[in-house]
Design an enzyme around this catalytic site. Structure first.
Site, short mmCIF file in Angstrom:
data_model
loop_
_atom_site.label_atom_id
_atom_site.label_comp_id
_atom_site.label_asym_id
_atom_site.label_seq_id
_atom_site.Cartn_x
_atom_site.Cartn_y
_atom_site.Cartn_z
CD GLU A 287 44.39 48.08 43.54
OE1 GLU A 287 45.10 48.39 42.43
OE2 GLU A 287 44.20 46.75 43.63
CD GLU B 20 40.51 44.64 42.46
OE1 GLU B 20 41.62 44.12 42.06
OE2 GLU B 20 40.10 46.16 42.38
#
Length: 359
Positions: free
Chosen positions: A62, A255
């Site tokens: 991320e 995720e």
């Protein structure tokens, strides 16, 4: 790694999950171009140490999140508030991603190397042409700012004008950011609603002047205990968008999860029915997008255990396993058993190749 392999658990190593050494931050952090080569050196060292036991590698987790929250909004470390640091940092992160990909492949040519991206389908608030254009600008920044350089050697047209001068892009850099990733890791939780800002709003906010898109959370779906909208369709929409736009790449959902702070009842059990419903709905959308052609190879729930959630500390519980933070006692929640069973039933391919686990 040895214990994981002995337990028949596939190791998937993330090389960078927001843990920059302080000395490197003091030297400029992600705005310092030198960090790209340092990260490549680090990747090479880790690949040499663990590559005989690890086949699957994720380079960066991320980048959009740690750069926007750490360098633009200042909510996470290192707490900066600079759009110029943010833009510069995004380019250095892309250089680091490309350099680390080559470093791992040089050590372990047959390794499976990808990177992990936060993604959220960007929906226009209305069907107006202005809102639809704004949604595409947002998609370029939120979802593909770190993917497009890796796969195509260019930046998406997210901004109203090119920020290349602020990013300090040098000659040949767009070759250096390239990384033909073996898989794309997608972290997905919710959708993003986008509208076009007015001229007055753009003139009063440099961010909206550069990125003409006002982004807000969705409000129609139920909310988790931290206020996030539950919108299972977001799983289908973003995976299908990436599948279509990038010629059906290999994808792992790295995720997906929800924060509900259910506590043990009088019987000591944690009956977290809302988490069970959440995962069932998102897994059903994942199964649907796979049946419609997406090449998804794995699903990782966030998270196995309740854990430390950055600036939120221990206040948010995402785990399938409850942790008593005072005693460290672990208790499997109802979701811990049900979610794994649901995932296997929904997603396992006929050849048994699908993987379900925890990131």
């Amino acid at each position: 790694m040895d214990e994981l392999l002995a337990a028949r658990i596939r190791p998937l190593v993330t090389l960078y999950h927001w843990d920059l050494p302080q000395k490197l931050e003091d030297a400029g952090g992600w705005t310092n171009r030198d960090l790209a080569s340092r990260f490549a050196d680090y990747a090479s060292i880790v690949a040499r140490a663990l590559g005989d036991r690890v086949q699957d590698w994720a380079l960066i987790n991320e980048a959009a999140s740690f750069l926007s929250q750490g360098y633009l909004d200042g909510t996470h470390a290192p707490g900066r508030h600079s759009i110029f640091d943010f833009l510069r940092g995004t380019h250095v992160a892309n250089l680091a991603q490309g350099a680390a990909f080559r470093a791992v492949k040089a050590v372990r040519p047959k390794a499976r190397v990808g990177s992990v991206f936060f993604m959220s389908p960007c929906e226009p608030v209305t069907d107006s042409e202005e809102d639809r254009k704004a949604a595409e600008h947002a998609h370029g920044m939120v979802n593909t700012w770190f993917l497009e350089p890796a796969l195509r050697g260019r930046y998406p047209e997210a901004f109203s004008f090119s920020p290349a001068v602020f990013m300090k892009i040098q000659q040949d850099d767009l070759d250096l950011v390239r990384a033909p990733l073996d898989f794309i890791g997608i972290n997905v939780y919710y959708r993003t609603m986008v509208s076009a800002p007015s001229l007055g709003e753009r003139l009063s906010d440099v961010r909206l002047l550069l990125l003409p898109a006002r982004m807000t959370d969705g409000q129609k779906g139920p909310k988790t205990d931290i206020g996030g909208e539950v919108w299972p369709r977001s799983m289908y929409d973003i995976v299908m968008r990436i599948t279509q736009d990038y010629d059906r790449p290999v994808i792992e959902i790295t995720e997906n999860g929800c924060a509900y702070n259910d506590a043990p009842g009088a019987d000591g059990k944690i009956n977290d029915a809302r988490r069970i419903a959440y995962h069932r709905q998102y897994l059903a959308e994942l199964a649907r997008v796979m049946s419609d052609g997406a090449d998804v190879r794995g699903y990782h729930a966030w998270s196995l255990m309740d854990n430390f959630e950055w600036i939120e500390g221990l206040s948010e519980r995402f785990g399938l396993v409850y942790v008593d933070f005072k005693t460290q006692k672990r208790t499997i929640k109802a979701s811990g058993a049900v979610v794994c069973e649901a995932g296997v039933q929904e997603l396992t391919k006929p050849d048994g190749s699908f993987v379900i686990g925890d990131m």
